[in-house]
Design an enzyme around this catalytic site. Sequence first.
Site, PDB file in Angstrom:
ATOM      1  N   ASP A  31       0.838  -1.171  -0.039  1.00 18.77           N
ATOM      2  CA  ASP A  31      -0.167   0.114  -0.143  1.00 18.77           C
ATOM      3  C   ASP A  31       0.864   1.265   0.043  1.00 18.77           C
ATOM      4  OD1 ASP A  31      -2.040  -1.913   0.396  1.00 18.77           O
ATOM      5  OD2 ASP A  31      -2.755  -1.146   2.145  1.00 18.77           O
TER       6      ASP A  31
ATOM      7  N   GLU B  62       3.945   1.659  -1.297  1.00 13.71           N
ATOM      8  CA  GLU B  62       4.319   1.853  -2.616  1.00 13.71           C
ATOM      9  C   GLU B  62       3.237   2.438  -3.368  1.00 13.71           C
ATOM     10  OE1 GLU B  62       7.835  -1.318  -3.479  1.00 13.71           O
ATOM     11  OE2 GLU B  62       6.009  -2.159  -2.822  1.00 13.71           O
ATOM     12  N   PHE B  63       2.022   1.939  -3.291  1.00 11.01           N
ATOM     13  CA  PHE B  63       1.037   2.592  -4.209  1.00 11.01           C
ATOM     14  C   PHE B  63       0.899   3.952  -3.949  1.00 11.01           C
ATOM     15  CE2 PHE B  63      -3.373   3.405  -5.320  1.00 11.01           C
ATOM     16  CZ  PHE B  63      -3.266   2.865  -6.523  1.00 11.01           C
TER      17      PHE B  63
ATOM     18  N   SER C  37     -12.815   7.468   1.066  1.00 11.56           N
ATOM     19  CA  SER C  37     -11.777   6.686   1.111  1.00 11.56           C
ATOM     20  C   SER C  37     -11.045   7.896   2.432  1.00 11.56           C
ATOM     21  CB  SER C  37     -10.914   6.671   0.245  1.00 11.56           C
ATOM     22  OG  SER C  37      -9.644   5.920   0.507  1.00 11.56           O
ATOM     23  N   LEU C  38      -9.991   7.100   2.879  1.00  6.81           N
ATOM     24  CA  LEU C  38      -8.862   7.867   3.831  1.00  6.81           C
ATOM     25  C   LEU C  38      -7.834   8.339   3.300  1.00  6.81           C
ATOM     26  CD1 LEU C  38      -9.802   5.710   7.128  1.00  6.81           C
ATOM     27  CD2 LEU C  38     -10.604   8.054   6.713  1.00  6.81           C
TER      28      LEU C  38
ATOM     29  N   GLU D 187      -9.516   4.745  16.138  1.00  8.96           N
ATOM     30  CA  GLU D 187     -10.258   3.208  16.135  1.00  8.96           C
ATOM     31  C   GLU D 187      -9.232   2.208  15.455  1.00  8.96           C
ATOM     32  OE1 GLU D 187     -13.346   4.178  13.622  1.00  8.96           O
ATOM     33  OE2 GLU D 187     -14.546   5.258  15.283  1.00  8.96           O
TER      34      GLU D 187
ATOM     35  N   LYS E  51      -7.880   0.271  12.302  1.00 11.75           N
ATOM     36  CA  LYS E  51      -8.173   0.259  10.974  1.00 11.75           C
ATOM     37  C   LYS E  51      -8.462  -1.100  10.384  1.00 11.75           C
ATOM     38  CE  LYS E  51      -6.759   2.245   6.661  1.00 11.75           C
ATOM     39  NZ  LYS E  51      -7.824   1.297   5.828  1.00 11.75           N
TER      40      LYS E  51
ATOM     41  N   ASP F 257      -8.599  -4.557   8.185  1.00 10.43           N
ATOM     42  CA  ASP F 257      -8.172  -4.591   6.808  1.00 10.43           C
ATOM     43  C   ASP F 257      -9.074  -5.632   6.162  1.00 10.43           C
ATOM     44  OD1 ASP F 257      -6.705  -4.479   4.533  1.00 10.43           O
ATOM     45  OD2 ASP F 257      -4.963  -5.848   5.561  1.00 10.43           O
TER      46      ASP F 257
ATOM     47  N   GLU G  28     -16.814  -2.840   8.128  1.00 13.93           N
ATOM     48  CA  GLU G  28     -15.760  -3.548   7.165  1.00 13.93           C
ATOM     49  C   GLU G  28     -16.104  -5.077   7.439  1.00 13.93           C
ATOM     50  OE1 GLU G  28     -13.536  -1.574   6.029  1.00 13.93           O
ATOM     51  OE2 GLU G  28     -11.610  -2.577   5.292  1.00 13.93           O
TER      52      GLU G  28
ATOM     53  N   TYR H  46     -18.501   0.916  12.149  1.00 17.87           N
ATOM     54  CA  TYR H  46     -17.747   2.068  12.594  1.00 17.87           C
ATOM     55  C   TYR H  46     -18.341   3.401  12.230  1.00 17.87           C
ATOM     56  CZ  TYR H  46     -15.206   1.323   8.148  1.00 17.87           C
ATOM     57  OH  TYR H  46     -15.019   1.188   6.924  1.00 17.87           O
TER      58      TYR H  46
ATOM     59  N   LYS I 122      -1.153   4.063   8.796  1.00 23.59           N
ATOM     60  CA  LYS I 122      -0.907   2.722   8.204  1.00 23.59           C
ATOM     61  C   LYS I 122       0.487   2.165   8.877  1.00 23.59           C
ATOM     62  CE  LYS I 122      -2.534   1.673   4.611  1.00 23.59           C
ATOM     63  NZ  LYS I 122      -3.554   0.965   3.599  1.00 23.59           N
TER      64      LYS I 122
ATOM     65  N   CYS J  43      13.069 -29.273 -17.690  1.00 24.47           N
ATOM     66  CA  CYS J  43      12.431 -29.450 -16.385  1.00 24.47           C
ATOM     67  C   CYS J  43      13.373 -30.142 -15.410  1.00 24.47           C
ATOM     68  CB  CYS J  43      10.983 -30.463 -16.535  1.00 24.47           C
ATOM     69  SG  CYS J  43      10.345 -31.072 -14.923  1.00 24.47           S
TER      70      CYS J  43
ATOM     71  N   CYS K 197      12.467 -33.978 -14.809  1.00 21.15           N
ATOM     72  CA  CYS K 197      12.376 -35.028 -15.773  1.00 21.15           C
ATOM     73  C   CYS K 197      13.197 -34.750 -17.070  1.00 21.15           C
ATOM     74  CB  CYS K 197      10.975 -35.449 -16.060  1.00 21.15           C
ATOM     75  SG  CYS K 197      10.109 -34.278 -17.177  1.00 21.15           S
TER      76      CYS K 197
ATOM     77  N   CYS L 155       5.996 -27.921 -17.732  1.00 19.66           N
ATOM     78  CA  CYS L 155       6.854 -29.013 -18.168  1.00 19.66           C
ATOM     79  C   CYS L 155       5.576 -29.954 -18.709  1.00 19.66           C
ATOM     80  CB  CYS L 155       7.147 -29.853 -16.774  1.00 19.66           C
ATOM     81  SG  CYS L 155       7.637 -31.629 -17.042  1.00 19.66           S
TER      82      CYS L 155
ATOM     83  N   CYS M  99       6.668 -37.090 -15.866  1.00 24.07           N
ATOM     84  CA  CYS M  99       7.352 -36.161 -14.899  1.00 24.07           C
ATOM     85  C   CYS M  99       7.115 -36.642 -13.638  1.00 24.07           C
ATOM     86  CB  CYS M  99       6.935 -34.945 -14.981  1.00 24.07           C
ATOM     87  SG  CYS M  99       7.980 -33.685 -13.691  1.00 24.07           S
TER      88      CYS M  99
HETATM   89  S1  IVH Z   1     -13.783   5.675   8.482  1.00 28.70           S
HETATM   90  C1  IVH Z   1     -15.359   8.665   5.285  1.00 28.70           C
HETATM   91  N1  IVH Z   1     -12.824   3.662  10.103  1.00 28.70           N
HETATM   92  O1  IVH Z   1     -10.144   1.858   5.486  1.00 28.70           O
HETATM   93  C2  IVH Z   1     -14.604   7.857   6.002  1.00 28.70           C
HETATM   94  N2  IVH Z   1     -12.564   3.366   7.791  1.00 28.70           N
HETATM   95  O2  IVH Z   1      -8.858   3.569   3.628  1.00 28.70           O
HETATM   96  C3  IVH Z   1     -14.735   6.440   6.017  1.00 28.70           C
HETATM   97  N3  IVH Z   1     -11.629   1.120   7.325  1.00 28.70           N
HETATM   98  O3  IVH Z   1     -12.715   2.570   2.819  1.00 28.70           O
HETATM   99  C4  IVH Z   1     -13.850   5.487   6.634  1.00 28.70           C
HETATM  100  N4  IVH Z   1     -11.478   0.525   9.520  1.00 28.70           N
HETATM  101  O4  IVH Z   1     -12.943   0.447   4.179  1.00 28.70           O
HETATM  102  C5  IVH Z   1     -13.210   3.977   8.854  1.00 28.70           C
HETATM  103  N5  IVH Z   1     -12.539   2.344  11.816  1.00 28.70           N
HETATM  104  C6  IVH Z   1     -12.385   2.632  10.524  1.00 28.70           C
HETATM  105  C7  IVH Z   1     -12.120   1.799   9.632  1.00 28.70           C
HETATM  106  C8  IVH Z   1     -11.980   2.037   8.039  1.00 28.70           C
HETATM  107  C9  IVH Z   1     -11.072   0.271   7.960  1.00 28.70           C
HETATM  108  C10 IVH Z   1     -11.674   1.118   5.737  1.00 28.70           C
HETATM  109  C11 IVH Z   1     -12.696   1.629   5.228  1.00 28.70           C
HETATM  110  C12 IVH Z   1     -12.274   2.614   4.033  1.00 28.70           C
HETATM  111  C13 IVH Z   1     -10.818   2.347   4.256  1.00 28.70           C
HETATM  112  C14 IVH Z   1     -10.076   3.816   3.772  1.00 28.70           C
END
Ligand code: IVH
Length: 673
Positions: A40, A42-43, A89-90, A120, A122, A124, A180, A232, A320, A414, A417, A432, A438
């Site tokens: 993530d 690197e992205f 997204s965050l 909180e 996060k 995955d 999530e 959440y 992260k 191979c 074999c 192969c 084989c």
């Molecule tokens: S809040 C508008 N809280 O992280 C904000 N997101 O990288 C909405 N995620 O798309 C997100 N745990 O899928 C929030 N405690 C948490 C989270 C959380 C995991 C995920 C969620 C979001 C992604 C963003």
Amino acid sequence: MNMDTMIKKIFDENDYKTLCNEVWRHNKLYYIDHTPEISDQEFDLLLKQLENIEKDHPDWVSSDSPSQRVGEMLTEGFKSVTHKTPMLSLANSYSKEEVEDFIKRVQKILDSEDLVFSCELKMDGIAVSVCYENGRFIRGVTRGDGRKGDDITSNIKTIASLPLKLTGSNFPDYLEVRGEAFMPHRVFQDLNDERENLGEDLWANPRNAAAGSLKLLNPIEVAKRGLAVYFYGIAAESSGEISHQSEIHDYLSAFGLPTLPHHAKCCSIEEIWKFVEKIQNLRPELPYDIDGIVIKLDNLRDQKKVGFTAKSPRWAIAYKFAAEQAVTKIRDITIQVGRTGVMTPVAELEPVLCAGSTISRATLHNEDEIKRKDIRIGDTVVIEKGGDVIPKVVNVNLEKRPSSSKPWFMPDHCPYCSSEVERVPGEVAVRCPNISGCPQQKLRRISYFVAKGAMDIDNLGVKVVEQLVKIGFVTRPSDIYTLNANHLIQLEGFKEKSISNLLSSIEASKNVPLARFIMAIGIKYVGKGTAELLANKAGDIDTLSKLSREELLEIEGVGDKVADAVIEFFKDSNNVEEVQRLLALGVKPQSVEVVDFGEHPFKGKTFVITGTLEEYSRAQAGTLIKERGGKVTGSVSKKTDFLLAGEAAGSKLTKAESLGVKIFTEKEFVELL
Ligand code: IVH
């Protein structure tokens, strides 16, 4: 293109476009294929670089730049739903300093240093939005591109901890919660053990497994994946009851909704950091994956004031955790040969401690990957073990490369074999081709045949199979059913008890469900799910061997590749003879009852489905049509017999009307089913 090359200075618009394509490629690898090649972090670096260039060259930016809309993509086969409140997204951060900068930014906007933040886990997993009307579950949707997501109602319903009815009586008439979905470690481990036994590709991590599972088209299969969910947040317009993020957890759990464990109210970066460190220490013991901490401004009114950027809230940030990396040396590159002959290069490493375990091997995937990263024997490399089970080589330290090193190429023969390897144009895999001769393929095929999920023969692990093959008692799967006590007494460690145990397991495996038998015989591309589809269509093995390509393609979920593989398999007389021998030796695959719809009005008719259906996704409606002998195509023509038109049907409906095609509403369609 390699990451290091990417991070170099961009010179012109063409380089910029190449970077855009590269970001899109990684976005697809993450969200669609669930097989990311880079971390993530690197992205984020690539994306940041892209955004910096766009700042300098606003004239280059087009609306399809990844900076405008990276994220999950929609999946075919699901109804798409527009989110009432976008699912944003965050922004990510990777250091205490970056989190501190975030706090200062928020303090500046609100002109106050006296702020509370809610911290909180996060999770995955996969972001989901779930709606309740009058306390009843009505819909579950993925994040998708943030504005529109996939309707995964039937799939999310299978999550055992998700209440279909809210508890208590104080819930609002309409409640849309955000959370999530994830796969707990225990379930992930079992699933991967089963895959390993079957010689199938392992899921790299629980997130990929959860994503793949939620996008299965068959909810019965999803139910077997043991997913869980934590909520959440509440979509903006359905809140109103609460004034602080920190109250959300209790508020939602009072309705019976599963909520995030571990959260804290923090008033300073020090307090936030204490929480971060506490969770980092706890992380190895958590029964699910987290990839960081989310820090949110606690007061919802203040959140509104601080607002959003186009992609993420300004009132929250994700910190992260960095993936754990280690530096080591590649001692050798060896080749694994799988049961279908696919050759996979593996880095044999100087053992090194990383993410709590000693790593001595890392997959190199294929020849292209080695070329792309220019990995050589003797190289000093950075390896990474994030949430992933299989460690990977991230990059090579070129400064430490021995001067004598040479690029690595897949051998032409191979290693087991000596057959000349086969390269299929357009495919990355090298094989192969010596299917019957084989020894390694043979061993893998027999291990696959006996594994859990296939014939499921207890007491017949890889070590025993190895001995049986080595002595020559077993050269093909059916030989297992010729074994007797005289053979087994010759195996290392085998005594009366172990002999009788193994012989009873072999006997017991004879009454195998048809789908598992279809899996066990090892048709290319036919895993567990596909084997079940084939079993349900054919009913017995003899019928399966006689199905035409067209009949196979009628099965929802079976495409050209699988249909061709099944035909090829039964064209090969060695395979047919092996199946016959298994049956003659007493294996009795249990037939499946095939539902016969007889002369259904859909039989032989060609359908086009358009618009949004209420009760089914289009893929589900397609399955129902095909089960009744009909066919589904994508566009309306003179050959179309029926158009199934849902809500907001557009040009296909107009065309069907002009051609006089019979049009069904969803209600009429359901009645005819
Ligand atoms: S809040 C508008 N809280 O992280 C904000 N997101 O990288 C909405 N995620 O798309 C997100 N745990 O899928 C929030 N405690 C948490 C989270 C959380 C995991 C995920 C969620 C979001 C992604 C963003």
